[in-house]
Design an enzyme around this catalytic site. Structure first.
Site, PDB file in Angstrom:
ATOM      1  N   LYS A 166       0.860  -1.190   0.000  1.00 59.89           N
ATOM      2  CA  LYS A 166       0.000   0.000   0.000  1.00 59.89           C
ATOM      3  C   LYS A 166       0.888   1.228   0.000  1.00 59.89           C
ATOM      4  O   LYS A 166       2.015   1.189   0.500  1.00 59.89           O
ATOM      5  CB  LYS A 166      -0.888   0.025   1.255  1.00 59.89           C
ATOM      6  CG  LYS A 166      -2.069   0.956   1.131  1.00 59.89           C
ATOM      7  CD  LYS A 166      -3.187   0.288   0.360  1.00 59.89           C
ATOM      8  CE  LYS A 166      -4.385   1.187   0.208  1.00 59.89           C
ATOM      9  NZ  LYS A 166      -5.504   0.427  -0.392  1.00 59.89           N
TER      10      LYS A 166
HETATM   11  P1  NAD Z   1     -12.799   8.316  -3.290  1.00 61.32           P
HETATM   12  O1  NAD Z   1     -11.774   9.318  -2.937  1.00 61.32           O
HETATM   13  O2  NAD Z   1     -13.220   8.166  -4.707  1.00 61.32           O
HETATM   14  O3  NAD Z   1     -14.137   8.574  -2.433  1.00 61.32           O
HETATM   15  C1  NAD Z   1     -14.141   8.743  -1.071  1.00 61.32           C
HETATM   16  C2  NAD Z   1     -15.487   9.314  -0.677  1.00 61.32           C
HETATM   17  O4  NAD Z   1     -15.553   9.450   0.732  1.00 61.32           O
HETATM   18  C3  NAD Z   1     -15.763  10.698  -1.263  1.00 61.32           C
HETATM   19  O5  NAD Z   1     -17.102  10.761  -1.691  1.00 61.32           O
HETATM   20  C4  NAD Z   1     -15.535  11.610  -0.070  1.00 61.32           C
HETATM   21  O6  NAD Z   1     -16.250  12.838  -0.188  1.00 61.32           O
HETATM   22  C5  NAD Z   1     -16.060  10.733   1.032  1.00 61.32           C
HETATM   23  N1  NAD Z   1     -15.631  11.142   2.363  1.00 61.32           N
HETATM   24  C6  NAD Z   1     -14.406  11.535   2.793  1.00 61.32           C
HETATM   25  N2  NAD Z   1     -14.455  11.878   4.085  1.00 61.32           N
HETATM   26  C7  NAD Z   1     -15.742  11.684   4.476  1.00 61.32           C
HETATM   27  C8  NAD Z   1     -16.430  11.871   5.687  1.00 61.32           C
HETATM   28  N3  NAD Z   1     -15.794  12.328   6.768  1.00 61.32           N
HETATM   29  N4  NAD Z   1     -17.755  11.555   5.738  1.00 61.32           N
HETATM   30  C9  NAD Z   1     -18.418  11.103   4.643  1.00 61.32           C
HETATM   31  N5  NAD Z   1     -17.805  10.907   3.469  1.00 61.32           N
HETATM   32  C10 NAD Z   1     -16.498  11.208   3.386  1.00 61.32           C
HETATM   33  O7  NAD Z   1     -12.289   6.920  -2.685  1.00 61.32           O
HETATM   34  P2  NAD Z   1     -12.746   5.453  -3.067  1.00 61.32           P
HETATM   35  O8  NAD Z   1     -11.801   4.929  -4.073  1.00 61.32           O
HETATM   36  O9  NAD Z   1     -14.211   5.453  -3.322  1.00 61.32           O
HETATM   37  O10 NAD Z   1     -12.425   4.671  -1.713  1.00 61.32           O
HETATM   38  C11 NAD Z   1     -13.353   4.649  -0.620  1.00 61.32           C
HETATM   39  C12 NAD Z   1     -12.937   3.571   0.366  1.00 61.32           C
HETATM   40  O11 NAD Z   1     -12.899   2.311  -0.306  1.00 61.32           O
HETATM   41  C13 NAD Z   1     -11.550   3.736   0.989  1.00 61.32           C
HETATM   42  O12 NAD Z   1     -11.581   3.245   2.311  1.00 61.32           O
HETATM   43  C14 NAD Z   1     -10.667   2.858   0.130  1.00 61.32           C
HETATM   44  O13 NAD Z   1      -9.502   2.428   0.804  1.00 61.32           O
HETATM   45  C15 NAD Z   1     -11.614   1.707  -0.129  1.00 61.32           C
HETATM   46  N6  NAD Z   1     -11.271   0.942  -1.317  1.00 61.32           N
HETATM   47  C16 NAD Z   1     -11.228   1.508  -2.558  1.00 61.32           C
HETATM   48  C17 NAD Z   1     -10.900   0.723  -3.649  1.00 61.32           C
HETATM   49  C18 NAD Z   1     -10.895   1.288  -5.037  1.00 61.32           C
HETATM   50  O14 NAD Z   1     -10.691   0.514  -5.991  1.00 61.32           O
HETATM   51  N7  NAD Z   1     -11.159   2.564  -5.252  1.00 61.32           N
HETATM   52  C19 NAD Z   1     -10.601  -0.630  -3.473  1.00 61.32           C
HETATM   53  C20 NAD Z   1     -10.656  -1.188  -2.186  1.00 61.32           C
HETATM   54  C21 NAD Z   1     -10.997  -0.391  -1.122  1.00 61.32           C
END
Ligand code: NAD
Length: 386
Positions: free
Chosen positions: A102
């Protein structure tokens, strides 16, 4: 409890259930390599600014290490370590030939221009590029970053959200239910949350509340997700959406609903709010959204939690398909990507349930024992000696 302590605790619990040799247990916990770099870039106004970036390579017993790179102000070495370790167990649960890694940079991407973000990404890449590569360590997007590469797979952008939905379907089917007409609450409306919401809406599920960093909205009759996506696209925010009422984001997690899907940050379910959660099912689309104290409280209440190392494995699974396609120079159509993803997610769910039965444990320990056992076996087969 911080993310690393919680992840280590889950790992140790799984190691005990499996009766793992204590020296092997210790060696599986220690990361292969931790990299820390200082990235100094010129801002658009000509001033210089320095950000700290990390890459933790946790384990490569089952294949090249794999994991996203996150841009967020709260990134620190402990968090990156925890997430790298989770990737090791996650790739093993999905049964793809990868290890875990990571990366992250402690910055606020919303406050940086596109060209500043590009400069930062280039400096970070330049500093770590000797230690990454297709047969060593394969980075991917994560929170606060996105894909802008050549040779990407069709279906990659939607993959984590789609995998979350396949995982949800597998879990609900076990309970004699389906997505149609069930109520969903989704925290986070970025890549994962918005795709999960869209696909749930398409399957007839009612998404009754959604939040992101700009606020939260609710509509007990179900939010029109395509309209919300359009609103977000044109305004960049959930605010002032006409198809729902705004609500206090802190109350979103404790709304009455069938399924709660945290898709934003880690640690959002904790001892302060766990007792008030009313969802019957929690799908951990975010990494580490439930801290161990909340886990215990929720389990006692009978809430069924689908753990992150399985629920959000769709992203890394399609990253694996992408890697395979790029190496072969043969691109799949999107239907093939999606149907393979469904196969992998469904198979992993069956494998987890099997571990739950064998070890009489919950889904989190079913997933951890499955992943840890596969990595331990690969480590021994590679000639590990105490
Ligand atoms: P992203 O940056 O596209 O979206 C994150 C979202 O969370 C945004 O809408 C943001 O406004 C919101 N957010 C941030 N702080 C917040 C708060 N305090 N309250 C409410 N909403 C809040 O990120 P993502 O890629 O969608 O990832 C989201 C989660 O999924 C993370 O934990 C990430 O590690 C996990 N994840 C993502 C992937 C991937 O392929 N993108 C894969 C596995 C896990």
């Amino acid at each position: 409890m911080n993310a690393l302590a919680a992840t280590n605790r889950n790992f140790r619990h799984a190691a005990r259930i499996l009766g793992l040799d204590s020296k092997l247990e210790r060696s599986l916990l220690i990361p292969f390599r931790e990299i820390k770099v200082e990235c100094t870039i010129p801002k658009d106004d000509g001033s210089l600014v320095t950000y700290v970036g990390f890459r933790v390579q946790h384990d490569n017993a089952r294949g090249p290490m794999k994991g996203g790179i996150r841009y967020h102000p709260e990134v620190d070495l402990d968090e990156v370590n925890a997430l790298a370790q989770l990737m090791t167990w996650k790739t093993a649960v999905a049964d793809i030939p990868y290890g875990g890694a990571k990366g992250g940079i402690g910055c606020s991407p919303r406050d940086l221009s596109k060209s500043e973000l590009e400069r930062l990404t280039r400096v970070f890449t330049q500093k770590i590029h000797d230690l990454i590569g297709i047969h060593a360590d394969v980075p991917a997007p994560d929170m606060g970053t996105n894909a802008q590469d050549l040779g990407g797979s069709l279906g990659r952008e939607a993959a984590t959200g789609r995998g979350v939905v396949f995982a949800t379907e597998a879990l609900l089917a076990e309970h004699g239910k389906s997505i149609k007409n069930m109520t969903f609450v989704i925290q986070g409306f970025g890549n994962v949350g918005s795709w999960a919401a869209k696909l749930i809406h398409e399957r007839g599920g009612k998404v009754i509340a959604v939040s992101d960093i700009t606020g939260a909205i609710r509509n007990p009759n179900g939010i029109n997700i395509p309209e919300l996506l359009q609103h977000k696209e044109s305004t960049g925010s959930l605010k002032e959406f006409q198809g729902g009422d705004s609500m206090n984001p802190d109350e979103l997690l404790i709304l009455e609903c069938d399924v709660l899907i945290p898709c934003a940050l880690g640690g959002v379910l904790n001892r302060d709010n766990a007792a008030d959660v009313k969802a019957k099912f929690i799908i951990e689309a975010a990494n580490h959204p439930t801290d161990p104290e909340a886990d215990e409280i929720l389990s006692k209440k009978g809430v069924v939690i689908l753990p992150d190392i399985y629920a959000n494995a769709g992203g890394v699974t399609v990253s694996y398909f992408e890697w395979v396609q790029n190496i072969q120079g043969f691109m799949w159509d999107e239907d093939k990507v999606n149907s393979e993803l469904q196969k992998y997610m469904t198979r992993a769910f069956r494998n987890i349930k099997n571990m739950c039965q064998v070890h009489d444990c919950n889904l989190r320990m079913g997933a951890f024992t499955l992943g840890v056992n596969r990595v331990a076996r690969a480590t021994i087969l590679r000639g590990w000696e105490a």
